[in-house]
Design a protein around this motif. Structure first.
Motif, PDB file in Angstrom:
ATOM      1  N   GLY A 114       0.826  -1.218   0.000  1.00  0.00           N
ATOM      2  CA  GLY A 114       0.000   0.000   0.000  1.00  0.00           C
ATOM      3  C   GLY A 114       0.851   1.255   0.000  1.00  0.00           C
ATOM      4  O   GLY A 114       0.561   2.229   0.699  1.00  0.00           O
ATOM      5  N   ALA A 115       1.901   1.248  -0.841  1.00  0.00           N
ATOM      6  CA  ALA A 115       2.910   2.316  -0.755  1.00  0.00           C
ATOM      7  C   ALA A 115       2.778   3.372  -1.848  1.00  0.00           C
ATOM      8  O   ALA A 115       3.677   4.183  -2.015  1.00  0.00           O
ATOM      9  N   SER A 143       0.487   5.617  -1.672  1.00  0.00           N
ATOM     10  CA  SER A 143      -0.325   6.669  -1.069  1.00  0.00           C
ATOM     11  C   SER A 143       0.029   6.805   0.410  1.00  0.00           C
ATOM     12  O   SER A 143       0.590   5.879   1.008  1.00  0.00           O
ATOM     13  N   GLY A 144      -0.281   7.962   0.986  1.00  0.00           N
ATOM     14  CA  GLY A 144      -0.274   8.142   2.430  1.00  0.00           C
ATOM     15  C   GLY A 144       1.010   7.741   3.144  1.00  0.00           C
ATOM     16  O   GLY A 144       2.125   8.093   2.732  1.00  0.00           O
ATOM     17  N   ARG A 180      -1.316  -1.931  -5.495  1.00  0.00           N
ATOM     18  CA  ARG A 180      -2.213  -2.897  -6.148  1.00  0.00           C
ATOM     19  C   ARG A 180      -2.435  -2.521  -7.604  1.00  0.00           C
ATOM     20  O   ARG A 180      -2.785  -3.374  -8.415  1.00  0.00           O
ATOM     21  N   ASP A 214      -1.729  -6.939  -4.510  1.00  0.00           N
ATOM     22  CA  ASP A 214      -3.065  -6.734  -3.946  1.00  0.00           C
ATOM     23  C   ASP A 214      -3.169  -7.740  -2.811  1.00  0.00           C
ATOM     24  O   ASP A 214      -3.194  -8.946  -3.051  1.00  0.00           O
ATOM     25  N   VAL A 215      -3.217  -7.243  -1.582  1.00  0.00           N
ATOM     26  CA  VAL A 215      -3.166  -8.169  -0.447  1.00  0.00           C
ATOM     27  C   VAL A 215      -4.474  -8.943  -0.255  1.00  0.00           C
ATOM     28  O   VAL A 215      -4.520  -9.866   0.561  1.00  0.00           O
ATOM     29  N   SER A 228      -0.634  -0.969  12.344  1.00  0.00           N
ATOM     30  CA  SER A 228      -1.904  -1.175  13.019  1.00  0.00           C
ATOM     31  C   SER A 228      -2.531   0.186  13.325  1.00  0.00           C
ATOM     32  O   SER A 228      -2.446   1.113  12.506  1.00  0.00           O
ATOM     33  N   TYR A 288     -13.206  -1.905  11.724  1.00  0.00           N
ATOM     34  CA  TYR A 288     -11.807  -1.472  11.619  1.00  0.00           C
ATOM     35  C   TYR A 288     -11.072  -1.739  12.930  1.00  0.00           C
ATOM     36  O   TYR A 288      -9.971  -2.284  12.944  1.00  0.00           O
ATOM     37  N   LYS A 328      -7.811  -4.314  13.430  1.00  0.00           N
ATOM     38  CA  LYS A 328      -6.491  -3.914  13.931  1.00  0.00           C
ATOM     39  C   LYS A 328      -6.166  -4.651  15.237  1.00  0.00           C
ATOM     40  O   LYS A 328      -4.997  -4.950  15.503  1.00  0.00           O
ATOM     41  N   PRO A 372       0.592   4.462  13.712  1.00  0.00           N
ATOM     42  CA  PRO A 372       1.106   5.642  13.000  1.00  0.00           C
ATOM     43  C   PRO A 372       0.451   6.946  13.427  1.00  0.00           C
ATOM     44  O   PRO A 372       0.820   8.010  12.923  1.00  0.00           O
ATOM     45  N   TYR A 430      -2.976   9.584  14.074  1.00  0.00           N
ATOM     46  CA  TYR A 430      -4.039  10.116  13.208  1.00  0.00           C
ATOM     47  C   TYR A 430      -3.385  11.053  12.193  1.00  0.00           C
ATOM     48  O   TYR A 430      -2.816  12.086  12.569  1.00  0.00           O
ATOM     49  N   THR A 468      -4.259  11.470   5.309  1.00  0.00           N
ATOM     50  CA  THR A 468      -4.044  10.527   4.196  1.00  0.00           C
ATOM     51  C   THR A 468      -5.392  10.305   3.512  1.00  0.00           C
ATOM     52  O   THR A 468      -6.399  10.910   3.887  1.00  0.00           O
ATOM     53  N   ASN A 469      -5.408   9.352   2.579  1.00  0.00           N
ATOM     54  CA  ASN A 469      -6.651   9.046   1.861  1.00  0.00           C
ATOM     55  C   ASN A 469      -7.453   7.920   2.520  1.00  0.00           C
ATOM     56  O   ASN A 469      -8.371   7.378   1.894  1.00  0.00           O
ATOM     57  N   ARG A 487      -9.668  15.960   8.172  1.00  0.00           N
ATOM     58  CA  ARG A 487      -8.589  15.433   9.026  1.00  0.00           C
ATOM     59  C   ARG A 487      -7.643  16.568   9.441  1.00  0.00           C
ATOM     60  O   ARG A 487      -7.257  16.666  10.597  1.00  0.00           O
TER      61      ARG A 487
HETATM   62  N1  LIG Z   1      -4.165   7.748   8.385  1.00  0.00           N
HETATM   63  C1  LIG Z   1      -4.419   7.456   9.637  1.00  0.00           C
HETATM   64  O1  LIG Z   1      -4.901   8.323  10.401  1.00  0.00           O
HETATM   65  C2  LIG Z   1      -4.123   6.090  10.167  1.00  0.00           C
HETATM   66  C3  LIG Z   1      -4.255   5.880  11.546  1.00  0.00           C
HETATM   67  C4  LIG Z   1      -3.987   4.622  12.049  1.00  0.00           C
HETATM   68  C5  LIG Z   1      -3.600   3.608  11.199  1.00  0.00           C
HETATM   69  N2  LIG Z   1      -3.503   3.841   9.855  1.00  0.00           N
HETATM   70  C6  LIG Z   1      -3.083   2.710   8.997  1.00  0.00           C
HETATM   71  O2  LIG Z   1      -2.050   3.134   8.150  1.00  0.00           O
HETATM   72  C7  LIG Z   1      -2.013   2.301   6.980  1.00  0.00           C
HETATM   73  C8  LIG Z   1      -1.824   3.162   5.743  1.00  0.00           C
HETATM   74  O3  LIG Z   1      -2.996   3.918   5.529  1.00  0.00           O
HETATM   75  P1  LIG Z   1      -2.985   5.457   5.092  1.00  0.00           P
HETATM   76  O4  LIG Z   1      -3.516   6.222   6.219  1.00  0.00           O
HETATM   77  O5  LIG Z   1      -1.686   5.812   4.511  1.00  0.00           O
HETATM   78  O6  LIG Z   1      -4.152   5.447   3.983  1.00  0.00           O
HETATM   79  P2  LIG Z   1      -4.113   5.572   2.375  1.00  0.00           P
HETATM   80  O7  LIG Z   1      -3.516   6.847   1.959  1.00  0.00           O
HETATM   81  O8  LIG Z   1      -5.519   5.261   1.953  1.00  0.00           O
HETATM   82  O9  LIG Z   1      -3.157   4.376   1.951  1.00  0.00           O
HETATM   83  C9  LIG Z   1      -3.610   3.029   2.008  1.00  0.00           C
HETATM   84  C10 LIG Z   1      -2.853   2.249   0.969  1.00  0.00           C
HETATM   85  O10 LIG Z   1      -3.303   0.878   1.035  1.00  0.00           O
HETATM   86  C11 LIG Z   1      -3.583   0.462  -0.289  1.00  0.00           C
HETATM   87  N3  LIG Z   1      -4.511  -0.671  -0.327  1.00  0.00           N
HETATM   88  C12 LIG Z   1      -5.812  -0.704   0.024  1.00  0.00           C
HETATM   89  N4  LIG Z   1      -6.319  -1.937  -0.199  1.00  0.00           N
HETATM   90  C13 LIG Z   1      -5.295  -2.683  -0.693  1.00  0.00           C
HETATM   91  C14 LIG Z   1      -5.176  -4.021  -1.124  1.00  0.00           C
HETATM   92  N5  LIG Z   1      -6.207  -4.877  -1.117  1.00  0.00           N
HETATM   93  N6  LIG Z   1      -3.979  -4.462  -1.559  1.00  0.00           N
HETATM   94  C15 LIG Z   1      -2.913  -3.626  -1.590  1.00  0.00           C
HETATM   95  N7  LIG Z   1      -2.964  -2.325  -1.238  1.00  0.00           N
HETATM   96  C16 LIG Z   1      -4.158  -1.873  -0.790  1.00  0.00           C
HETATM   97  C17 LIG Z   1      -4.115   1.690  -0.995  1.00  0.00           C
HETATM   98  O11 LIG Z   1      -4.062   1.525  -2.392  1.00  0.00           O
HETATM   99  P3  LIG Z   1      -5.021   2.347  -3.401  1.00  0.00           P
HETATM  100  O12 LIG Z   1      -4.415   3.707  -3.530  1.00  0.00           O
HETATM  101  O13 LIG Z   1      -4.961   1.531  -4.644  1.00  0.00           O
HETATM  102  O14 LIG Z   1      -6.368   2.391  -2.768  1.00  0.00           O
HETATM  103  C18 LIG Z   1      -3.127   2.725  -0.469  1.00  0.00           C
HETATM  104  O15 LIG Z   1      -1.932   2.667  -1.196  1.00  0.00           O
HETATM  105  C19 LIG Z   1      -3.309   1.495   7.016  1.00  0.00           C
HETATM  106  O16 LIG Z   1      -3.045   0.176   7.444  1.00  0.00           O
HETATM  107  C20 LIG Z   1      -4.158   2.228   8.042  1.00  0.00           C
HETATM  108  O17 LIG Z   1      -5.086   1.387   8.675  1.00  0.00           O
HETATM  109  C21 LIG Z   1      -3.743   5.057   9.331  1.00  0.00           C
END
Ligand SMILES: NC(=O)c1ccc[n+]([C@@H]2O[C@H](COP(=O)([O-])OP(=O)(O)OC[C@H]3O[C@@H](n4cnc5c(N)ncnc54)[C@H](OP(=O)(O)O)[C@@H]3O)[C@@H](O)[C@H]2O)c1
Length: 265
Positions: free
Chosen positions: A12-13, A15-16, A39, A73-74, A151, A175, A179, A207, A209, A212-213, A223
Motif C-alpha cells: 500500500g505504498a 499513497s499516504g 495494487r 493486492d493483499v 496497526s 476497523y 487492527k 502511525p 491520526y 491521508t486518503n 482530518r
Molecule cells: N491515516 C491514519 O490516520 C491512520 C491511523 C492509524 C492507522 N492507519 C493505517 O495506516 C495504513 C496506511 O494507511 P494510510 O492512512 O496511509 O491510507 P491511504 O492513503 O488510503 O493508503 C492506504 C494504501 O493501502 C492500499 N490498499 C488498500 N487496499 C489494498 C489491497 N487490497 N492491496 C494492496 N494495497 C491496498 C491503498 O491503495 P489504493 O491507492 O490503490 O487504494 C493505499 O496505497 C493502514 O493500514 C491504516 O489502517 C492510518
C-alpha cells in the motif's frame, strides 16, 4: 545471489503513510532498496515519478536509496504469491516487510457482515498470508529481519475501554476489530520467531491520526482541521524502526507508538 542492499517491501505504498515511508527510507540511506508495493502498477509508477520529481525540494533531501514498484493486492492470493516470486528472483532475499496496506469501509449503507469481511480480507488475512509466503525470503536475509504491521491505536482494547481516550467517540467497530486481530498477529509472529530461535524484530505499529486518503481524499481537509498529523511523522518513525533505533520499544509489550514507547494492547 542475494543483494547486499537492505531490501524493504512496503505494501500500500502508492499513497499516504506507505508512500511517505518510501520517500523517507530512500532519503535516509543509499543502502536501502525499497519495493513500493501498489495494487495498481499505474498508481505505483505515478507515485514514484511524483516523489522522484519532488524529493529534491523536500526537507529530507534527495533520494539516495533505490526504489522499484511491485504489484501487490493483499486481498488476492495469486498477487501475493507472484510478488514473493518476483522478490525471490530479483533479490534472493528480503530484509524488512512493512504490512502497511489497509482500509476503512466508508460506503454509506454497507451492512455489517460485508464491512467485516472486506475489512478483515485486507487488514488481516492479506498481511497474515503475505508474511507466511515471505518467510523463506526473510530467512535468507543476511541482516536482522524486521516485520512491521501497521496497526492503529483504534485496535487497542485497553484504549477502547479507557473513558478518557481521545478517540472514544470513533465507533468503526470492523476497523477496530481488524487492527486488534493484527495486533494479535504481531504478538504471535514475535512469539513464533523467538521460539524458533530467530532474532527477528516484529511489532504492531501505531502511525497516529494522519492526513491521508484512508477515509477518502475528500476527508483530508476534515482530518487537517481535526489536527491530524502529516504522514511524514510515522514515516520517520518507521525508518528508525527499520534502522534498529527503536529496538527498545519493540522489546516492550504493546503497540509501538510513532512518538516512542508503546500503547496498551
Ligand atoms: N491515516 C491514519 O490516520 C491512520 C491511523 C492509524 C492507522 N492507519 C493505517 O495506516 C495504513 C496506511 O494507511 P494510510 O492512512 O496511509 O491510507 P491511504 O492513503 O488510503 O493508503 C492506504 C494504501 O493501502 C492500499 N490498499 C488498500 N487496499 C489494498 C489491497 N487490497 N492491496 C494492496 N494495497 C491496498 C491503498 O491503495 P489504493 O491507492 O490503490 O487504494 C493505499 O496505497 C493502514 O493500514 C491504516 O489502517 C492510518
Amino acid at each position: 545471489m542475494a543483494s547486499e542492499k537492505t531490501i524493504v517491501f512496503i505494501t500500500g505504498a502508492n499513497s499516504g503513510i506507505g508512500l511517505e515511508t518510501v520517500l523517507a527510507l530512500s532519503q535516509a540511506s543509499p543502502d536501502f532498496h525499497i519495493l513500493l508495493g501498489a495494487r495498481s502498477i499505474e498508481r505505483g509508477e505515478k507515485a514514484l515519478s511524483e516523489i522522484r520529481s519532488s524529493a529534491a525540494a523536500h526537507p529530507g533531501g534527495p533520494l539516495k536509496g533505490t526504489i522499484s514498484v511491485i504489484q501487490i493486492d493483499v486481498s488476492d492470493e495469486a498477487s501475493i504469491r507472484a510478488a514473493a516470486s518476483r522478490i525471490e528472483s530479483d533479490y534472493g532475499k528480503l530484509d524488512a516487510l512493512i504490512n502497511n496496506a489497509g482500509i476503512v469501509v466508508t460506503r454509506p449503507g454497507c451492512d455489517t457482515l460485508t464491512n467485516l469481511r472486506e475489512t478483515f480480507e485486507t487488514n488481516v488475512f492479506g498481511p497474515m498470508l503475505l508474511t507466511e509466503v515471505l518467510e523463506p525470503l526473510l530467512k535468507k536475509s543476511n541482516k536482522t529481519p524486521y516485520i512491521i504491521h501497521v496497526s492503529s491505536g483504534l485496535g487497542s482494547v485497553g484504549l477502547r475501554l479507557d473513558p478518557d481516550d481521545q478517540y472514544k467517540g470513533v465507533r468503526a467497530e470492523a476497523y477496530r476489530m481488524s487492527k486488534a486481530a493484527m495486533n494479535m498477529m504481531a504478538a504471535c509472529h514475535g512469539y513464533n520467531y523467538r521460539a524458533e530461535g530467530l532474532g527477528w524484530k516484529v511489532c504492531a505499529f501505531n502511525p497516529g491520526y494522519c492526513v491521508t486518503n484512508l477515509t477518502g481524499a475528500e476527508d483530508r481537509e476534515n482530518r487537517t482541521q481535526k489536527g491530524a498529523r502529516p504522514a511524514r511523522d510515522p514515516a520517520e518513525a518507521l525508518v528508525e524502526i527499520v534502522q534498529g533505533k527503536r529496538d527498545g520499544d519493540l522489546a516492550m509489550s504493546g503497540i509501538v507508538d510513532l512518538d516512542g514507547g508503546v500503547l496498551p494492547w
